[in-house]
Scaffold this active site. Structure first.
Site, PDB file in Angstrom:
ATOM      1  N   SER A 183       0.342  -1.183  -0.221  1.00  0.00           N
ATOM      2  CA  SER A 183       0.211  -0.043  -0.112  1.00  0.00           C
ATOM      3  C   SER A 183       1.314   1.245   0.108  1.00  0.00           C
ATOM      4  O   SER A 183       1.609   1.560  -0.897  1.00  0.00           O
ATOM      5  CB  SER A 183      -0.854   0.337   1.447  1.00  0.00           C
ATOM      6  N   ASP A 188      -9.973  -6.578  -3.435  1.00  0.00           N
ATOM      7  CA  ASP A 188      -9.549  -5.307  -3.293  1.00  0.00           C
ATOM      8  C   ASP A 188      -9.119  -4.999  -4.831  1.00  0.00           C
ATOM      9  O   ASP A 188      -8.526  -5.167  -5.765  1.00  0.00           O
ATOM     10  CB  ASP A 188      -8.118  -5.270  -3.070  1.00  0.00           C
ATOM     11  N   HIS A 247      -8.093  -5.382   1.216  1.00  0.00           N
ATOM     12  CA  HIS A 247      -6.996  -5.064   0.898  1.00  0.00           C
ATOM     13  C   HIS A 247      -5.331  -5.196   1.130  1.00  0.00           C
ATOM     14  O   HIS A 247      -4.356  -4.919   0.823  1.00  0.00           O
ATOM     15  CB  HIS A 247      -6.999  -3.436   0.996  1.00  0.00           C
TER      16      HIS A 247
END
Length: 242
Positions: free
Chosen positions: A142, A193, A220
């Site tokens: 991320s 995600d 995610h």
């Protein structure tokens, strides 16, 4: 119903109950990955103007394998990888592993030096240098893509592996820039995600030496939702690095 019939019915129900109690229950689903001796997680600070807090585990058995560096997403820090058991697992499998708190997260103070791309690259280079990390595999989920992607583009010769997990910042680079990076790469993402994973996968597929693993029923932060599947995929990648 006669007393005799009632007695037979009661006896039948009793026998069925006793038979049911004697049947074996469903097997417990336990993971074999985390078993073994306890692992000590060390902590410290890097040198320099931007001191970075880190957690480190050493391999329980002396090996010459890769050394793994874990970055983290916006809602997490280095403690995530200890809580998940990832650091301990890698130690038991013969890997040195380090998880860092990026500036402004966990136990690392904010730093103006990382406001630029070059500053973020220098920070990661400093971490590798201070901790004498070699044959490094960089794991980047991320938000940490804003550190890992520029480092990959400028200093991929310092990496022996790259594990992006739906990272940010992939749009900042052209297809030709990805194609120039020969670092072995494991692209990981969660099936659920539907935003950042798809966007980053589109770009990361241009890396010439990559494989892709999709974790089913995971979002995610797929490593949190499906930790055992994540660990299995990560270990398979690490174990096959040259």
């Amino acid at each position: 119903m006669s007393r005799y019939q009632a007695a037979l019915l009661g006896l039948g129900l009793l026998l069925m109950f006793l038979l049911y109690m004697g049947l074996p229950g469903p097997p417990k689903q336990t993971s074999q990955l985390g078993r073994g001796p306890n692992v000590t997680v060390l902590t410290g600070l890097t040198r320099g103007s931007s001191q970075i807090f880190y957690r480190e585990v050493l391999p329980l058995q002396q090996t010459h394998r890769a050394e793994v560096v874990f970055l983290h997403g916006k809602a997490f820090n280095s403690h995530t990888w200890e809580q998940l058991g990832t650091l301990q697992l890698l130690s038991k499998r013969g890997y040195r592993a380090v998880a860092v708190d990026l500036p402004g997260f966990g136990n690392s103070a904010p730093s103006k030096e990382v406001s630029t791309e070059s500053g973020r690259v220098e920070l990661l280079e400093g971490v590798l240098r201070d901790l004498q990390l070699q044959n490094t595999v960089l794991v980047s989920p991320s938000l940490s893509g804003s550190y890992a992607l520029p480092f990959l583009m400028q200093s991929h010769h310092q990496l022996c592996g790259f594990v992006p997990i739906a990272p940010t910042s992939t749009r900042n680079y052209a297809q030709e820039q990805f194609q120039a990076v020969k670092t072995p790469t494991l692209i990981l993402y969660g099936e659920l995600d539907h935003t950042l994973a798809r966007e980053s996968l589109q770009q990361l597929r241009h890396l010439p030496n990559h494989s892709v693993v999709k974790l089913h029923n995971a979002g995610h932060a797929c490593y949190l939702h499906k930790p055992e599947a994540f660990h299995l995929a990560l270990l398979a990648f690490l174990d096959h690095l040259p």
